[in-house]
Write an enzyme that holds these catalytic residues in place. Structure first.
Site, mmCIF file in Angstrom:
data_model
loop_
_atom_site.group_PDB
_atom_site.id
_atom_site.type_symbol
_atom_site.label_atom_id
_atom_site.label_comp_id
_atom_site.label_asym_id
_atom_site.label_seq_id
_atom_site.Cartn_x
_atom_site.Cartn_y
_atom_site.Cartn_z
ATOM 1 N N TRP B 102 0.826 -1.220 0.000
ATOM 2 C CA TRP B 102 0.000 0.000 0.000
ATOM 3 C C TRP B 102 0.847 1.251 0.000
ATOM 4 O O TRP B 102 0.540 2.225 -0.695
ATOM 5 C CB TRP B 102 -1.013 -0.045 1.147
ATOM 6 C CG TRP B 102 -2.033 -1.109 0.869
ATOM 7 C CD1 TRP B 102 -2.142 -2.324 1.479
ATOM 8 C CD2 TRP B 102 -3.009 -1.105 -0.185
ATOM 9 N NE1 TRP B 102 -3.130 -3.068 0.883
ATOM 10 C CE2 TRP B 102 -3.686 -2.347 -0.142
ATOM 11 C CE3 TRP B 102 -3.375 -0.188 -1.161
ATOM 12 C CZ2 TRP B 102 -4.713 -2.680 -1.036
ATOM 13 C CZ3 TRP B 102 -4.390 -0.501 -2.049
ATOM 14 C CH2 TRP B 102 -5.049 -1.738 -1.978
ATOM 15 N N ASP B 172 -1.932 6.738 6.054
ATOM 16 C CA ASP B 172 -3.008 5.948 5.455
ATOM 17 C C ASP B 172 -3.407 4.890 6.476
ATOM 18 O O ASP B 172 -2.766 3.844 6.583
ATOM 19 C CB ASP B 172 -2.519 5.294 4.163
ATOM 20 C CG ASP B 172 -3.550 4.309 3.603
ATOM 21 O OD1 ASP B 172 -4.657 4.207 4.163
ATOM 22 O OD2 ASP B 172 -3.223 3.637 2.598
ATOM 23 N N LYS B 196 -12.944 -1.400 6.074
ATOM 24 C CA LYS B 196 -12.382 -2.343 7.029
ATOM 25 C C LYS B 196 -12.985 -2.097 8.420
ATOM 26 O O LYS B 196 -13.697 -2.941 8.943
ATOM 27 C CB LYS B 196 -10.859 -2.237 7.069
ATOM 28 C CG LYS B 196 -10.184 -2.843 5.822
ATOM 29 C CD LYS B 196 -9.539 -1.795 4.993
ATOM 30 C CE LYS B 196 -8.670 -2.200 3.846
ATOM 31 N NZ LYS B 196 -8.676 -3.441 3.178
#
Lengths: 360, 360
Positions: B102, B172, B196
């Site tokens: 990511w 993030d 999530k």
């Protein structure tokens, strides 16, 4: 409680049958034991939702094979930026037809990326707002594309003509998509926020012709890049899966109701009922020329604006919600998208008649 | 049907109580006679959802007054572009800490807008993947901000240190937000895709410090402009209202479960149960050093990968869904976000024991 009809301009009413199905299976979708919104977008179960949604949409709109169907993040406002960044290439000029608020909003955003040529098309006929015939639109010779918004929700104006051009036509169909048949092959790009005729807010449909891909600005955020989205089948990043699923259910519902010919008939019937009554009354008025009245958004004024608050209060008590007009124009607005049943418009007209009788 | 526990990395399991409430009121929310997804985002009814969501989130994270809370379109991938376009001003360099997939994806996008200084922080201790201590990270003197992703979902690596810097820290937190307390005042920007620990896919949380506003690139799409979103209270365009409502319901649920201290305890308990069993077994293994094991995503390998398919098939039959590891690393992955009950992890461990016994 009184049965509710919701005339909101968007987020708008969803088909009752679609919501009822979504409710029934919200916690246990397709007997998976989970909600559709809890599963991976890359699972075979969700990919079948995606495949069905595209298949049904292609059937509804008769989308030719050289057009791609994308489901995007960001709403139509994101497309106001994505369209110039995807389509301009090295060009610097694009035509923007201006018939109202949404066209102007697209122009404001486009100014970051090009010199939009604003093409004013609003005129007056017999004291009513109208749109110039397309042959009289002042398009420029050097535009890379021609952008227009066929339905302006605030003024309730619909443009039935297409721009007369050999450039790609780009249409913001947020408030008119799926309301009647269109010929996709006449367009370069069609885009539409979902929250009127497609599904809940938070997903945006883009239909793009294959030859327009591959000209993106280097600074275009990747999640808005049409070419990337085509290659990744709208899954460059995690898509809004629940909104996608609901959009797919709405497409099935439209097919069951006779497709876009069925919707046209349904929508013309509803709109006539309302416009005809308004025209027959001196208590209510609509300021748009019959040639350009929107099938989807019907703004109307009461002769005495001091009665507006009472009208809204009594309407709400009758289950007729969200009739307040946009603050820019005042008065009332009935948004009567696909999901609004004839029964809802009939209930509105019945109420308007009683209100007129009691207050005229 | 067997009770289902869904270990999907995202879109992920939602709290059962939240889904049950959403289902009960899906067609008639707050006795309005309509769904929450059918009403105007500017209606007073929806504005109360918005106000409650912000109030509860501020309470959960103890967000200081000089931070703004935004609910955005586009997912974390949109923020990969929005962060540099909002924060760089005239600067051209930013530090990007790299601990995995990511972080690297954010770097790829950032290259459109600046020269990212990639700060590699992965090392090996005792044959296990680990993260260098923050004091050893090779940050640059002239970076405008320092970006990092504290939890890498694919490798199951969590960075518990913060960058040692006086520059704004941008995190993030898509896969770790709300899993345990954090000190918001240590960050410049926190962002997180919802799917999530917040709600369904299609809405993105951004928390931004006030002094970082107002430096946007001229070509930044307006719907991603933090300053505009602050001024318009996240309603520059129609927001994903249903996702926002569900996020608000999740925030209430987290508060009811003891807030972020409660979540930390809950998550540490679940993670220990699983890691301890894996460590006690020679049949399963996890390749991450205990200092950097993720609380949220637990990847593990079977000693014999030829048994992977059988493991997944038998697990699914037991109601243990979506355990397949990311294709980049293979094996298994159990994502155990806030909504996963202890009972689900216990059921997984019980199954793993039986499978080991039968196949070791």
């Amino acid at each position: 409680m009184e049965k509710v009809f919701n005339f909101s301009a968007g987020p708008a009413m969803l088909p009752h049958d679609v919501l009822a199905k979504a409710q029934a299976e919200l916690t246990n979708w397709n007997d998976n034991g989970t909600s559709v919104m809890e599963i991976s977008h890359r699972s075979k179960e969700f990919l079948s939702v995606v495949a069905d949604a595209e298949k049904n949409l292609r059937e509804l709109l008769s989308i030719p094979d050289n057009y791609h169907v994308l489901f995007c993040h960001g709403g139509a406002r994101a497309q106001f930026a994505a369209v110039p960044m995807n389509l301009l290439g090295s060009a610097t000029i694009a035509d923007y037809v201006d018939a109202g608020y949404w066209a102007q909003s697209a122009i404001t955003e486009a100014k970051k990326y090009c010199t939009p040529n604003t093409v004013s098309v609003i005129t007056e006929i017999d004291g009513l707002k109208a749109v110039l015939p397309a042959k009289d639109w002042n398009l420029s010779a050097d535009a890379e594309y021609v952008h227009f918004c066929p339905n302006e929700t605030i003024d309730g104006i619909e443009i039935r003509d297409l721009p007369v051009t050999d450039k790609p036509i780009v249409a913001d169909m947020s408030s008119t998509i799926l309301s009647r048949p269109i010929n996709v092959s006449e367009y370069g790009v069609i885009y539409a926020g979902a929250q009127k005729n497609i599904g809940p807010a938070g997903i945006t449909l883009v239909i793009v012709r294959d030859d327009l891909l591959g000209k993106a600005k280097e600074y275009l955020p990747e999640f808005l890049n049409y070419k990337t989205l085509v290659e990744k089948e709208s899954m460059f990043n995690t898509p809004p899966t629940f909104a996608w699923y609901l959009a797919g259910e709405v497409f099935k519902w439209v097919l069951e109701k006779g497709g876009l010919e069925g919707m046209r008939e349904h929508n013309e019937h509803k709109a006539s009922l309302l416009y005809d009554y308004i025209d027959s009354s001196s208590f209510y008025s609509n300021g748009v020329h019959p040639n350009n009245r929107s099938l989807m958004n019907v703004p109307f004024l009461l002769a005495n604006p001091e009665l507006d608050a009472l009208f809204l209060e009594q309407a709400k008590a009758k289950g007729l919600h969200s009739l307040k007009g946009h603050r820019a124009v005042g008065g009332m607005r009935a948004s009567i998208y696909n999901a609004m049943p004839l029964e809802g418009v009939q209930a509105l007209v019945d109420f308007m008649k009683v209100f007129e009788k009691e207050n005229a």
